[in-house]
Write a protein that holds these residues in place. Structure first.
Motif, PDB file in Angstrom:
ATOM      1  N   PRO A   1      45.809  30.740   8.892  1.00  0.00           N
ATOM      2  CA  PRO A   1      44.892  29.607   8.760  1.00  0.00           C
ATOM      3  C   PRO A   1      44.074  29.416  10.032  1.00  0.00           C
ATOM      4  CG  PRO A   1      47.110  28.818   9.184  1.00  0.00           C
ATOM      5  CD  PRO A   1      47.220  30.309   8.992  1.00  0.00           C
ATOM      6  N   ASN A   2      43.028  28.632   9.929  1.00  0.00           N
ATOM      7  CA  ASN A   2      42.193  28.304  11.085  1.00  0.00           C
ATOM      8  C   ASN A   2      42.910  27.236  11.906  1.00  0.00           C
ATOM      9  OD1 ASN A   2      40.122  27.792  12.899  1.00  0.00           O
ATOM     10  ND2 ASN A   2      38.950  26.541  11.453  1.00  0.00           N
ATOM     11  N   ASP A   3      43.912  27.680  12.686  1.00  0.00           N
ATOM     12  CA  ASP A   3      44.788  26.744  13.397  1.00  0.00           C
ATOM     13  C   ASP A   3      45.232  27.382  14.713  1.00  0.00           C
ATOM     14  OD1 ASP A   3      46.670  24.344  13.498  1.00  0.00           O
ATOM     15  OD2 ASP A   3      48.089  26.028  13.577  1.00  0.00           O
ATOM     16  N   VAL A   4      44.950  26.717  15.822  1.00  0.00           N
ATOM     17  CA  VAL A   4      45.226  27.311  17.123  1.00  0.00           C
ATOM     18  C   VAL A   4      46.722  27.468  17.380  1.00  0.00           C
ATOM     19  CG1 VAL A   4      45.165  25.127  18.416  1.00  0.00           C
ATOM     20  CG2 VAL A   4      44.597  27.279  19.572  1.00  0.00           C
ATOM     21  N   GLN A   5      47.545  26.545  16.886  1.00  0.00           N
ATOM     22  CA  GLN A   5      48.974  26.658  17.134  1.00  0.00           C
ATOM     23  C   GLN A   5      49.561  27.867  16.392  1.00  0.00           C
ATOM     24  OE1 GLN A   5      50.699  24.804  19.453  1.00  0.00           O
ATOM     25  NE2 GLN A   5      52.147  26.475  19.093  1.00  0.00           N
ATOM     26  N   THR A   6      49.056  28.128  15.188  1.00  0.00           N
ATOM     27  CA  THR A   6      49.499  29.315  14.458  1.00  0.00           C
ATOM     28  C   THR A   6      49.168  30.577  15.243  1.00  0.00           C
ATOM     29  OG1 THR A   6      49.187  28.198  12.329  1.00  0.00           O
ATOM     30  CG2 THR A   6      49.282  30.602  12.299  1.00  0.00           C
ATOM     31  N   LEU A   7      47.985  30.611  15.839  1.00  0.00           N
ATOM     32  CA  LEU A   7      47.589  31.763  16.637  1.00  0.00           C
ATOM     33  C   LEU A   7      48.488  31.901  17.866  1.00  0.00           C
ATOM     34  CD1 LEU A   7      45.761  34.096  17.434  1.00  0.00           C
ATOM     35  CD2 LEU A   7      44.115  32.432  18.338  1.00  0.00           C
ATOM     36  N   LYS A   8      48.750  30.804  18.544  1.00  0.00           N
ATOM     37  CA  LYS A   8      49.625  30.860  19.719  1.00  0.00           C
ATOM     38  C   LYS A   8      51.032  31.317  19.338  1.00  0.00           C
ATOM     39  CE  LYS A   8      47.426  27.393  22.695  1.00  0.00           C
ATOM     40  NZ  LYS A   8      47.574  26.061  23.336  1.00  0.00           N
ATOM     41  N   ASP A   9      51.507  30.854  18.201  1.00  0.00           N
ATOM     42  CA  ASP A   9      52.846  31.260  17.751  1.00  0.00           C
ATOM     43  C   ASP A   9      52.878  32.761  17.477  1.00  0.00           C
ATOM     44  OD1 ASP A   9      53.686  28.641  17.941  1.00  0.00           O
ATOM     45  OD2 ASP A   9      53.542  28.239  15.787  1.00  0.00           O
ATOM     46  N   PHE A  10      51.796  33.297  16.904  1.00  0.00           N
ATOM     47  CA  PHE A  10      51.736  34.737  16.642  1.00  0.00           C
ATOM     48  C   PHE A  10      51.772  35.514  17.956  1.00  0.00           C
ATOM     49  CE2 PHE A  10      49.575  38.759  16.248  1.00  0.00           C
ATOM     50  CZ  PHE A  10      50.115  39.299  15.104  1.00  0.00           C
TER      51      PHE A  10
ATOM     52  N   ASP B   1      34.678  29.985  13.590  1.00  0.00           N
ATOM     53  CA  ASP B   1      36.058  29.497  13.656  1.00  0.00           C
ATOM     54  C   ASP B   1      36.913  30.457  14.490  1.00  0.00           C
ATOM     55  OD1 ASP B   1      35.621  27.242  11.958  1.00  0.00           O
ATOM     56  OD2 ASP B   1      35.727  28.568  10.220  1.00  0.00           O
ATOM     57  N   CYS B   2      36.725  31.753  14.278  1.00  0.00           N
ATOM     58  CA  CYS B   2      37.469  32.744  15.069  1.00  0.00           C
ATOM     59  C   CYS B   2      37.140  32.600  16.552  1.00  0.00           C
ATOM     60  CB  CYS B   2      37.122  34.156  14.600  1.00  0.00           C
ATOM     61  SG  CYS B   2      37.468  34.495  12.862  1.00  0.00           S
ATOM     62  N   GLN B   3      35.855  32.462  16.851  1.00  0.00           N
ATOM     63  CA  GLN B   3      35.424  32.317  18.239  1.00  0.00           C
ATOM     64  C   GLN B   3      35.995  31.056  18.862  1.00  0.00           C
ATOM     65  OE1 GLN B   3      34.174  34.419  20.382  1.00  0.00           O
ATOM     66  NE2 GLN B   3      31.975  34.107  20.550  1.00  0.00           N
ATOM     67  N   ASP B   4      36.025  29.974  18.087  1.00  0.00           N
ATOM     68  CA  ASP B   4      36.570  28.707  18.604  1.00  0.00           C
ATOM     69  C   ASP B   4      38.068  28.822  18.881  1.00  0.00           C
ATOM     70  OD1 ASP B   4      34.104  27.497  18.552  1.00  0.00           O
ATOM     71  OD2 ASP B   4      34.422  26.450  16.645  1.00  0.00           O
ATOM     72  N   LEU B   5      38.790  29.564  18.050  1.00  0.00           N
ATOM     73  CA  LEU B   5      40.216  29.778  18.299  1.00  0.00           C
ATOM     74  C   LEU B   5      40.429  30.541  19.605  1.00  0.00           C
ATOM     75  CD1 LEU B   5      41.567  30.701  14.739  1.00  0.00           C
ATOM     76  CD2 LEU B   5      41.985  28.591  16.004  1.00  0.00           C
TER      77      LEU B   5
ATOM     78  N   ALA C   1      43.230  38.053  10.043  1.00  0.00           N
ATOM     79  CA  ALA C   1      42.113  37.576   9.228  1.00  0.00           C
ATOM     80  C   ALA C   1      42.225  36.058   9.104  1.00  0.00           C
ATOM     81  CB  ALA C   1      42.142  38.234   7.853  1.00  0.00           C
ATOM     82  N   VAL C   2      41.250  35.362   9.667  1.00  0.00           N
ATOM     83  CA  VAL C   2      41.276  33.896   9.740  1.00  0.00           C
ATOM     84  C   VAL C   2      40.596  33.302   8.511  1.00  0.00           C
ATOM     85  CG1 VAL C   2      40.522  31.882  11.063  1.00  0.00           C
ATOM     86  CG2 VAL C   2      41.299  33.951  12.256  1.00  0.00           C
ATOM     87  N   GLU C   3      41.215  32.299   7.940  1.00  0.00           N
ATOM     88  CA  GLU C   3      40.618  31.602   6.794  1.00  0.00           C
ATOM     89  C   GLU C   3      39.492  30.703   7.310  1.00  0.00           C
ATOM     90  OE1 GLU C   3      44.270  29.873   5.344  1.00  0.00           O
ATOM     91  OE2 GLU C   3      44.426  31.395   3.753  1.00  0.00           O
ATOM     92  N   GLY C   4      38.303  31.283   7.428  1.00  0.00           N
ATOM     93  CA  GLY C   4      37.153  30.578   7.978  1.00  0.00           C
ATOM     94  C   GLY C   4      36.017  31.553   8.220  1.00  0.00           C
TER      95      GLY C   4
ATOM     96  N   HIS D   1      38.222  36.048   7.234  1.00  0.00           N
ATOM     97  CA  HIS D   1      38.836  36.642   6.045  1.00  0.00           C
ATOM     98  C   HIS D   1      37.816  36.777   4.914  1.00  0.00           C
ATOM     99  CE1 HIS D   1      41.819  37.853   3.250  1.00  0.00           C
ATOM    100  NE2 HIS D   1      41.917  36.719   2.597  1.00  0.00           N
ATOM    101  N   GLY D   2      37.636  38.021   4.434  1.00  0.00           N
ATOM    102  CA  GLY D   2      36.766  38.277   3.295  1.00  0.00           C
ATOM    103  C   GLY D   2      35.286  38.266   3.586  1.00  0.00           C
ATOM    104  N   ARG D   3      34.897  38.245   4.864  1.00  0.00           N
ATOM    105  CA  ARG D   3      33.468  38.131   5.194  1.00  0.00           C
ATOM    106  C   ARG D   3      32.905  39.374   5.883  1.00  0.00           C
ATOM    107  NH1 ARG D   3      30.527  32.814   5.793  1.00  0.00           N
ATOM    108  NH2 ARG D   3      31.653  31.358   4.472  1.00  0.00           N
ATOM    109  N   MET D   4      33.652  40.448   5.925  1.00  0.00           N
ATOM    110  CA  MET D   4      33.130  41.707   6.448  1.00  0.00           C
ATOM    111  C   MET D   4      32.933  42.679   5.294  1.00  0.00           C
ATOM    112  SD  MET D   4      35.272  42.306  10.002  1.00  0.00           S
ATOM    113  CE  MET D   4      36.855  42.506   9.176  1.00  0.00           C
TER     114      MET D   4
END
Length: 474
Positions: A454-463, A197-201, A190-193, A167-170
């Motif tokens: 947020p930088n959170d794997v469960q949030t991503l899975k829920d999406f 962090d995106c790659q790790d998710l 857009a991940v807060e990180g 988020h905000g870095r491009m």
């Protein structure tokens, strides 16, 4: 041709690894053997079209798709209509400096990622149709992979794309390219990180085998073998365009963050292409330069990844580096797993003084680091001297490559994006705004469709669970 993981697992055919992305054991797909090319073959390939050259380079690695179908896929990919040039990747000399610019940014998203991603769009559709399957691509981007993937997958009925970006870095242009897409099969998060962090998710979701299978998760990041393979083609194309005597070497300078682009060059070299030096050009995030200059690879946590004016290289952990270590280890999966376990625990991998370091030094890699001022100076010098505008990442490659030039040996610098994608930096360097293709006029003002998470794997899975259809239980 069968494939194996860098950590030991058997993975199957090209089509299998195309759809699976990360291996079940956490490693990356590699061919069991790397085929070699003879000087006579190279000479015979000189007059081929780009699509037919791609067939010759890639065919030994893709044996599960019929010859005629693969030729058709490649000819449908590498067209003048898509890449706005009959040569597909023009090679342009910069005066009589011995430097050459390999133009890789004439495709749909104006970045070198199009060279592989357009092929992925074609081959994904072909394999999924043959298998009667669907694929949900989960990817991470520091800027250019996302738009290249999304443009390649537009209108693909069997493919959805969920793309994570920091988020905000491009750049504003990069954000607009992605976020302005309104197609229902494209999802931008857009991940807060930072990019890592995106790659790790992405890796965390892939590591959950049940979830990955239930939602048919695949990958288009440079961890996808098909991308590396497709990128190797333009190294052959550039070398052949030089019309050098048989066996004469050329050097390549490659702006490098995640190590996929330059590893494709190493694959070409391993196949027998006469590449002398492969120059790894980093920005201030110089993890790779630290390794090739000193022998220690030590990833950097997100809070130590600098925000730079070549943002697509703002990366502290190069995912494709595992493939290189695997080859340096003589395809020893146990050794590779051991090294990558150290990386995963944020411990340095030190090869200096070991037999493996001898293999690194013999592999032809060199490296260097640039700064913001160096990028501005290089953009300005190339414009003033040769009348060419370049983007800041390409400037990294030219700046570092110049320092390794050898008398009489061509130095091919890989262009990574058109300068229009980084207007602010180019404006700072030369005092004028770079032009852009008419199809992108006003794109920054177009309506945007994205969601901040947020930088959170469960949030991503829920999406994913809320927006994509799960596979029916067997």
């Amino acid at each position: 041709m069968k494939y194996v993981s860098t950590r030991g697992a058997a993975l199957g055919s090209f089509s299998d690894v195309l759809l699976s992305g990360l291996a079940p054991d956490g490693g990356l797909a590699m061919p069991e053997v790397i085929p070699t090319v003879t000087p006579a073959q190279l000479e015979a390939w000189r007059a081929l079209s780009y699509a037919d050259l791609a067939y010759e380079v890639m065919r030994p690695f893709i044996t599960d798709i019929p010859e005629g179908d693969l030729r058709t896929l490649l000819r449908n990919t590498y067209t003048e209509e898509a890449f706005h040039s009959p040569e597909i990747t023009p090679l342009t000399p910069l005066g009589d400096s011995g430097l050459y610019l390999l133009e890789l940014s004439n495709g749909p998203s104006l970045a070198f990622k199009d060279m592989a991603m357009q092929f992925l769009g074609q081959v994904f559709e072909y394999v999924l149709e043959a298998r009667g399957e669907r694929l949900n691509i989960l990817g991470a981007t520091s800027g250019d992979t996302g738009s290249a993937a999304e443009y390649a997958m537009l209108g693909k009925a069997r493919v959805n794309v969920v793309m994570l970006s920091p988020h905000g870095r491009m750049s504003a242009f990069q954000q607009a390219q992605m976020f302005s897409l309104q197609e229902p099969n494209i999802f931008n998060l857009a991940v807060e990180g930072v990019f890592d962090d995106c790659q790790d998710l992405v890796k965390a979701v892939n590591a959950d085998a049940d979830f990955k299978a239930r939602y048919d998760i695949g990958a288009v990041n440079s961890i996808n073998w098909a991308r590396v393979l497709a990128q190797a083609v333009y190294y052959f194309r550039a070398y052949l365009a030089l019309n050098l005597p048989a066996g004469a070497e050329a050097d390549f300078s490659v702006p490098s963050g995640n190590f996929g682009n330059v590893f494709a060059g190493y694959l070409a070299k391993s196949m027998g292409l006469p590449i002398g030096q492969l120059i790894v050009a980093t920005n201030e995030n110089d993890v790779l330069h630290d390794f090739f200059s000193g022998g220690t690879y030590h990833v950097r946590p997100a809070d130590r990844v600098a925000v730079t004016s070549s943002p697509s290289m703002d990366i502290g952990k190069a995912s494709n580096f595992e493939r290189y270590l695997y080859l340096i280890a003589g395809s020893d999966a146990v050794q590779t797993r051991g090294w990558w376990d150290e990386v995963g625990q944020s411990r340095p991998v030190a090869l200096s003084g070991t037999p493996h370091w001898d293999a690194v030094q013999a592999s032809g890699f060199r490296s260097g680091r640039s700064t913001h001022e160096g990028r501005l100076r290089t953009i300005r010098a190339v414009f003033d001297t040769y009348g060419r505008l370049i983007d800041p990442h390409t400037a990294d490659g030219i700046l570092v490559g110049q320092g390794y030039q050898r008398p009489g040996v061509p130095m091919i610098c890989l262009e990574t994006a058109l300068p229009a994608k980084f207007e602010e930096t180019v404006q700072e360097a030369v005092g004028q705004t770079p032009g852009r293709p008419a199809r992108f006029d006003g794109i920054e003002q177009a309506p945007k469709r994205f969601q901040v998470i947020p930088n959170d794997v469960q949030t991503l899975k829920d999406f994913i669970a809320a927006n994509l259809t799960a596979r029916e239980p067997a």
